[in-house]
Design an enzyme around this catalytic site. Structure first.
Site, PDB file in Angstrom:
ATOM      1  N   ASP A   1       0.834  -1.204   0.000  1.00  0.00           N
ATOM      2  CA  ASP A   1       0.000   0.000   0.000  1.00  0.00           C
ATOM      3  C   ASP A   1       0.871   1.257   0.000  1.00  0.00           C
ATOM      4  OD1 ASP A   1      -2.222   1.862   0.786  1.00  0.00           O
ATOM      5  OD2 ASP A   1      -3.311  -0.003   1.077  1.00  0.00           O
TER       6      ASP A   1
ATOM      7  N   HIS B   1      -3.765   6.171   3.258  1.00  0.00           N
ATOM      8  CA  HIS B   1      -4.429   4.951   2.781  1.00  0.00           C
ATOM      9  C   HIS B   1      -3.846   3.681   3.414  1.00  0.00           C
ATOM     10  CE1 HIS B   1      -5.651   1.974  -0.345  1.00  0.00           C
ATOM     11  NE2 HIS B   1      -6.641   2.804  -0.606  1.00  0.00           N
TER      12      HIS B   1
ATOM     13  N   SER C   1     -10.941  -0.591  -1.170  1.00  0.00           N
ATOM     14  CA  SER C   1      -9.672  -0.587  -0.441  1.00  0.00           C
ATOM     15  C   SER C   1      -9.893  -0.823   1.041  1.00  0.00           C
ATOM     16  CB  SER C   1      -8.970   0.765  -0.597  1.00  0.00           C
ATOM     17  OG  SER C   1      -8.416   0.888  -1.870  1.00  0.00           O
TER      18      SER C   1
END
Ligand SMILES: *[C@@H]1O[C@H](CO)[C@@H](O)[C@H](O)[C@H]1NC(C)=O
Ligand SMILES: *[C@@H]1O[C@H](CO)[C@@H](O)[C@H](O)[C@H]1NC(C)=O
Ligand SMILES: *[C@@H]1O[C@H](CO)[C@@H](O)[C@H](O)[C@H]1NC(C)=O
Length: 782
Positions: free
Chosen positions: A149, A226, A555
């Protein structure tokens, strides 16, 4: 084809020499490629480390390229050993084309930039410390989840603190944390965060450079948010008092609270390079992680299986027993938008939970419209104030600098949806002196407007609601409105889960007989840890910094499933990745909390297996599925053969020494892969499709007898042979055959019809969805 390219390159080379003679040296542009090499031409996977391998491939290039193609000099930035065999290099188009024509090279794939596609969810998933999967797995204490990620932001984040009772990571784990000036591995890493590495050479080769090396801090540090969010969702430690300001307040804890996290940073400001992703898979496999969580996907059309780095890497990972959970993508609600489509990946769609953050609009005429908002400042007074439409005061999408201040000051502005960040639109209203804002959504988003952390009193409403307000404004001489915020609401209504409009959908573009996505999990308004380097809205002008943020996407659903895979990995150590996946899929549920089929927020109607796959994951049932559909490398090779992949292309995955003819002795259909779901494609109304399956008894009852119950898709006659599966031992396998045939009298008006098969022994229900794709002519004729 290759020959033609090479010939063109020769001409180009001559032209280049002529140009050189004319005094204008013009080098052909170089870019990044992934080169898959036949394993017989690979360096020995020996004691020698990456540097030696890179040197080997540099000389490989010198040996394989003719002299006239040795300039500009190609440069190798990765060598791959565990996830693939080969390397990534900066090459010219001619060099790449020439290499692809070499027998020692299986494929040369242009590198590509891919994109990134929390407190309430463990209880929504019914995970409990008292019973079920959580205690049965000890919270996945011995499992390492590799999160590929944007890196990790551990500073001051309780989610990444190690409980003193947590022992060192399992002895099999070979990874660790690197240190850089902005990431001190020895202070940040502990028995929770056990790995932190970063990969940017592919990004640099594609982009020329990192846009801002200091800001992006070439390190495992997450400056985006994220990766911190996904990692804490999968395996964050319990963090009391977490929340986005007062929204979603409570104890935030990952799905697998005792699992360890190894972060592999591959995404930078403008995306994630395929060659970096493949390098991260390579490293994660070498580090011996047990689960890989991959919330990234291609931009635009889904690539074929062998041309996507993560798909190749995931094959190698699954071969080593690593479960790979991947996001389906956020390209819904259109058809065939689902990404990460390989059958060896666990592809996760996104759905809602029973929590909302309502921000309602009350119009001067008393009409109330539902919306959603994470606004945290002072609310508007509870009196109605003047309301205008952006389109009447300068710009319908409330573009910065285009709103007429004299017409906006002190009023609420209704803005149409724009592809820009809504918080930025709100900022434009604020700068123009507006008191509040209402944002319309896209028509596709249906009844699920996106939730945003607005910086002025604002809420987001559906497309239909915005239309209603516009009508109200245009038919009233002095329109007014009021916006009310209701904080965090947990309730049984509206029903949950519901499929998010944005969740990418099937059918599977390149393997229509493999149903995708596989499963759905919470992915709407998820609270989890966040970076200290970026605002919650991701806008630079937003100076807020938060420890937790609420965001949506597949996600966010992917790491929920990664966490559940970790729990299952520990509770059932002898299960293969395919068995773990099967257990989750056959025990998933398709009814919402009101007893109806899970709805699709984009239409408000019942959703289908092309949206939710096998259904919503149910971890406590997944630990005891009764039967599993297992599969391994050999099955995947047969599947690739059936799909028409060549031996050379299959060699990219298998990386066997022999240049085997993988498909010579294999026949059959891709629908025969032992998958826990059925998808059949009719090419005519006379078509009859059979698909074989093998199930293994993993229940406690050695002499279990399973009986099939079929819900036939509309217009289809489904037969199963045999209808009863009798076992006499655990781990025993039984085969059955499904046949799908159009009913003679079928009047099918839908392109797709759906059903299911349930095998039951009275204790377990082993359920698989059935999807039928009808020939276009047949549907049109109806
Ligand atoms: C990292 O932290 C350790 C322990 O606090 C300290 O001894 C070391 O000097 C730090 N390293 C760097 C490069 O700052
Ligand atoms: C608005 O929300 C309320 C409360 O959840 C609900 O009862 C009502 O049906 C919703 N209205 C619309 C139009 O969706
Ligand atoms: C095992 O399964 C058989 C057939 O389904 C059933 O009759 C029997 O009661 C089961 N035994 C146990 C211990 O559950």
């Amino acid at each position: 084809m290759v020959r033609l390219v090479v010939a063109t390159c020769l001409l180009l080379a001559v032209a280049a020499i002529l140009a050189l003679a004319a005094g204008e040296p013009e080098a052909e542009a170089m870019t990044s490629y992934i080169v898959h090499v036949a394993s017989s031409h690979a360096p020995r996977p020996s004691r020698r480390r990456a540097l030696a391998q890179a040197a080997y491939y540099a000389s490989f290039l010198r040996d394989h390229l003719p002299t006239h193609l040795l300039h500009p000099t190609p440069s190798v930035h990765y060598s791959y050993t565990h996830a693939a065999t080969g390397f990534a290099a900066r090459l010219t188009g001619c060099q790449a084309a020439y290499l692809e024509s070499q027998p020692s090279v299986l494929a040369v794939v242009p590198d590509a930039m891919l994109q990134l596609h929390t407190t309430m969810t463990p209880s929504f998933l019914r995970l409990s410390a008292l019973s079920g999967l959580l205690p049965a797995s000890n919270g996945a204490m011995d499992v390492v989840i590799g999160v590929i990620d944007t890196g990790i932001y551990p500073k001051g984040r309780a989610s990444f603190a190690a409980d003193p009772s947590l022992p060192p990571p399992p002895g099999s784990f070979r990874g660790g944390c690197v240190s850089t000036p902005s990431f001190n591995g020895s202070t940040f890493c502990n028995n929770k965060l056990v790995g932190a590495k970063f990969f940017y050479l592919g990004y640099k080769a594609l982009n020329g450079r990192l846009t801002d090396e200091t800001d992006q801090s070439i390190s495992p540090l997450d400056v985006n948010g994220h990766g911190t969010h996904t990692a804490s969702t999968a395996a964050g430690s319990a963090a009391a008092g977490a929340g986005f300001y007062n929204y979603g307040k409570g104890t935030a804890v990952g799905v697998a609270p005792n699992a360890r996290i190894a972060a592999y940073k591959v995404c930078w400001e403008h995306g994630c390079a395929d060659s970096d992703i493949l390098a991260a898979f390579d490293e994660a496999i070498a580090d011996r992680v047990n689960v890989i969580s991959y919330s990234i996907g291609p931009v635009g059309k889904v690539p074929k299986l062998h041309r996507d780095g993560a798909t190749v890497g995931a094959f190698s990972a699954v071969r080593k027993g690593i479960v790979v959970s991947a996001s389906a993508g956020n390209a819904g609600p259109g058809e065939s938008t689902v990404g990460n489509i390989a059958p060896w990946m666990l592809t996760v769609g996104a759905s809602t939970i029973n929590r909302r953050f309502p921000g309602t609009v009350v119009l001067g005429n008393g009409d109330t419209l539902n919306g959603t908002s994470l606004y945290v400042g002072k609310p508007l007074d509870a009196t109605k104030i003047a309301l205008v439409y952006g389109g009447d005061v300068g710009t319908n999408v409330c573009e910065a600098g285009k709103l007429d201040k004299t017409l906006v000051a002190g009023k609420i502005v209704l803005c149409d949806h724009d592809d820009e960040n809504e918080v930025a639109q709100g900022e434009a209203v604020k700068l123009a002196g507006g008191a509040g804002a209402i944002f319309g959504s896209t028509e596709d988003s249906g009844e699920l407007p996106p939730t945003s952390p607005h910086i002025l009193p604002a809420t987001t409403i559906s497309f239909a609601a915005a239309k209603k307000i516009k009508k109200y404004i245009s038919t009233h001489s002095s329109p007014t409105a009021m916006i009310m915020f209701h904080g965090t609401v947990v309730s049984r209504t509206p029903s949950s889960p519901r499929m998010a409009d944005f969740s990418s959908r099937g059918p599977n573009l390149h393997a229509p007989e493999i149903l995708k996505p596989d499963i759905t999990a919470p992915g709407v308004d998820i609270l989890a840890a966040w970076t200290g380097k970026k605002s919650p809205s991701s806008l630079d002008s937003d100076k807020r910094r938060v420890k937790y943020n609420i965001i949506s996407g597949t996600s966010m659903s992917c790491p929920h499933v990664s966490g559940i895979a970790a729990l299952l990995r520990q509770a059932r150590p002898d299960w293969s990745p395919a068995a773990i996946k099967s257990a989750m899929m056959t025990t998933a549920y398709v009814l919402d909390n009101a007893g109806n089929v899970i709805k699709d927020t984009s239409t408000g109607r019942a959703s289908t297996p092309f949206v939710y796959g096998a259904g919503h994951v149910d971890p406590n049932r997944a630990v005891d599925p009764g039967l599993v559909y297992d599969a391994g490398v050999r099955d995947y090779i047969s599947f690739l053969c059936a799909l028409g992949y060549t031996s050379k292309e299959i060699g990219i995955f298998t990386r066997d020494d022999s240049r085997a003819d993988y498909c010579s002795t294999r026949t059959g259909s891709s629908g025969d892969l032992n998958y826990p779901a059925f998808s059949a494609v009719f090419h005519s109304d006379m078509d009859e499709v059979t698909q074989r399956r093998v199930v293994r008894n993993v229940g406690r009852n050695v002499s279990a007898t399973y009986t099939a119950r079929i819900i036939s898709p509309a217009g289809v006659r489904v037969t199963v042979e045999p209808r009863k599966l009798q076992f006499t031992a655990t781990q025993q396998t039984r085969e059955y055959v499904m046949t799908f045939a159009p009913r003679g009298d079928a009047r099918v008006t839908d392109k797709y019809t759906f059903g299911s098969i349930v095998w039951s022994d009275g204790e377990h229900k082993v359920t698989s969805p059935i999807a039928i794709t009808w020939p276009v002519s047949q549907v049109a004729a109806s």
